[in-house]
Write a protein that holds these residues in place. Structure first.
Motif, short mmCIF file in Angstrom:
data_model
loop_
_atom_site.label_atom_id
_atom_site.label_comp_id
_atom_site.label_asym_id
_atom_site.label_seq_id
_atom_site.Cartn_x
_atom_site.Cartn_y
_atom_site.Cartn_z
N LYS A 329 -3.51 3.25 -10.92
CA LYS A 329 -2.62 2.44 -10.09
C LYS A 329 -1.27 2.23 -10.77
CE LYS A 329 -5.06 1.58 -6.38
NZ LYS A 329 -4.55 2.02 -5.06
N PHE A 330 -1.40 1.98 -12.09
CA PHE A 330 -0.15 1.77 -12.84
C PHE A 330 0.70 3.05 -12.86
CE2 PHE A 330 2.62 -0.14 -15.85
CZ PHE A 330 2.99 0.84 -16.74
N GLU A 332 0.59 5.47 -10.63
CA GLU A 332 1.12 5.70 -9.29
C GLU A 332 2.35 4.82 -9.05
OE1 GLU A 332 -3.11 6.85 -7.08
OE2 GLU A 332 -2.04 5.01 -6.57
N SER A 333 2.25 3.56 -9.47
CA SER A 333 3.39 2.64 -9.31
C SER A 333 4.60 3.15 -10.09
CB SER A 333 3.01 1.23 -9.77
OG SER A 333 1.97 0.73 -9.00
N LYS A 334 4.37 3.69 -11.26
CA LYS A 334 5.44 4.20 -12.12
C LYS A 334 6.11 5.38 -11.46
CE LYS A 334 6.34 5.62 -16.86
NZ LYS A 334 5.74 5.92 -18.19
N VAL A 336 6.24 6.07 -8.26
CA VAL A 336 7.00 5.60 -7.09
C VAL A 336 8.34 5.04 -7.54
CG1 VAL A 336 7.07 3.90 -5.21
CG2 VAL A 336 4.97 5.19 -5.68
N VAL A 337 8.33 4.26 -8.61
CA VAL A 337 9.58 3.66 -9.11
C VAL A 337 10.54 4.75 -9.57
CG1 VAL A 337 10.55 2.20 -10.93
CG2 VAL A 337 8.49 1.48 -9.70
#
Length: 344
Positions: A329-330, A332-334, A336-337
Motif C-alpha cells: 500500500k505504501f 502504491e501510494s508512493k 501515485v505521488v
C-alpha cells in the motif's frame, strides 16, 4: 522322671510232661482304651485271648513275631483292673503248656526307675517288666482354616495356633502351655501371656486342646523381605485336668471357656513336660510408592509446546501478511505521488 507306668505281672505255668512252649509277650502300650502287645515264638494256628471275655477278644497266633491289639470297650475291660491274657498252643484244646499272663494297667504319678522291681507272683520263674509311656502332642498354625506350617503368610494376616495332645492321650490327660516363644520373642511365661497385645492367653475349648488367634508378627528385619519364625512351646502334661495359672488377664492355660466338662473341676498335679513347635515364614506385602506419571507429564508438556509453537507461527504469519500488505500500500501510494509530481 514322672511318667505313666503300666505294670505287667507275668506268670508262666509250665508242665514238664509236655513239649516246651515258651512264647514271649511284650506289652507295647496300655492306655484307657487299648492294649497293644508283641508276641513271639507262639504256635502257628494257636490263639491269644483275654480270659472270660467274648470271641471279640480272641486272635490267632503265629510262630513269627506278631502285634496284637485289644480294644477294652469291646472286651468289657475296665482300665486299672486286673485280667488274664491266655496264650494257647492249640486253638481246640488247652494243655499245661499254655501260658496265663495276669496283666494290670495302672497310673503311677510318682518318680519311676525303670527296672525289674515289680512285685513277684507265686512262682520262682515269674518275670515282670515296667513299661513307660510318654504322651505326645503337636502344634499347628492355620490361616483361614488351612495349615500353613512350613509355608508363608502375610504380616497383615490373622492366624490361629492349635496345640493338642495326640488322639490316644486326650481321654486321660490334659496340657498347659507353660512357656512359649516365637523365635527370640517370649510369648508365654509361666503359663501366662507375656504381652497380650501381641499374643493373648490361650483358650481351652476341650481337654488336651489349646487355641490362640492373633495377628501375624515377626522379629524386626531392617532389610524387609521375609522372616522365618519358629514357634515353640514347653507343655506341662497332667493326668485328668491341669490346674490353671492365675494371670492378669485370667486363667493361664489359657482361659477356660464355658461348657467344658465338669470333670475338670478337680485338677491333678503335673506329671511331665513335653515340647512342640512349628515354623512359619512371615512376609510383608510389597507397597509400590505412587509417583507423578512422568510420561503423562511429558506428553502434556510436549502438547503445550507444540500448541505454543503453532500459535507463534500463526501470529508471525499474520504479522508478516500485514507488513507485506502495508508495504504494498505504501509503495502504491508512493507511485501515485510520483506520477502526480511528474505531470506537474
Amino acid at each position: 522322671m514322672r511318667l505313666i507306668s503300666a505294670l505287667i505281672f507275668i506268670a508262666l505255668h509250665t508242665n514238664h510232661g509236655h513239649a516246651q512252649f515258651s512264647p514271649t509277650l511284650t506289652v507295647n502300650s496300655c492306655t484307657a482304651s487299648k492294649l497293644r502287645l508283641t508276641l513271639n515264638n507262639a504256635a502257628n494256628g494257636g490263639i491269644i485271648y483275654i480270659q472270660g471275655q467274648t470271641s471279640a477278644c480272641k486272635q490267632t497266633t503265629q510262630f513269627a513275631v506278631t502285634v496284637h491289639e485289644f480294644d477294652f470297650a469291646s472286651c468289657g475291660i475296665t482300665w486299672a483292673s486286673s485280667f488274664k491274657m491266655i496264650v494257647q498252643k492249640n486253638a481246640l484244646y488247652q494243655t499245661g503248656d499254655d501260658k496265663q499272663i495276669p496283666i494290670m494297667c495302672i497310673m503311677d504319678l510318682t518318680d519311676l526307675t525303670v527296672g525289674n522291681d515289680v512285685n513277684t507272683l507265686d512262682k520262682d520263674d515269674d518275670a515282670g517288666q515296667n513299661l513307660t509311656v510318654k504322651p505326645t502332642a503337636s502344634m499347628k498354625i492355620y490361616r483361614s482354616g488351612l495349615d500353613v506350617g512350613g509355608s508363608s503368610v502375610q504380616l497383615t494376616d490373622e492366624i490361629t495356633m492349635i496345640v493338642e495332645l495326640d488322639a490316644e492321650y486326650k481321654a486321660d490327660f490334659d496340657i498347659v502351655a507353660k512357656d512359649c516363644s516365637a523365635s527370640t520373642i517370649p510369648i508365654v511365661q509361666s503359663a501366662c501371656a507375656a504381652d497380650t497385645a501381641l499374643f493373648p492367653d490361650f483358650t481351652k475349648p476341650a481337654p488336651g486342646y489349646l487355641s490362640n488367634s492373633f495377628g501375624a508378627f515377626r522379629t524386626t528385619d531392617l532389610n524387609g523381605g521375609s522372616v522365618a519364625m519358629t514357634f515353640s512351646c514347653t507343655l506341662t502334661v497332667c493326668q485328668g485336668s491341669c490346674a490353671p495359672a492365675t494371670c492378669p488377664s485370667g486363667n493361664g492355660y489359657g482361659r477356660k471357656k464355658r461348657g467344658i466338662s465338669k470333670r475338670q473341676a478337680s485338677p491333678t498335679p503335673a506329671i511331665d513336660d513335653i515340647s512342640v513347635g512349628t515354623t512359619v515364614t512371615i512376609a510383608t506385602e510389597e507397597v509400590i510408592l505412587q509417583s507423578p506419571d512422568r510420561e503423562s507429564d511429558v506428553c502434556m508438556n510436549k502438547g503445550g509446546f507444540i500448541a505454543g509453537v503453532i500459535t507463534v507461527l500463526v501470529v508471525l504469519t499474520v504479522v508478516l501478511v500485514i507488513i507485506v500488505y502495508i508495504t504494498r500500500k505504501f509503495q502504491e501510494s508512493k507511485d501515485v505521488v510520483g506520477k502526480l509530481n511528474g505531470s506537474a
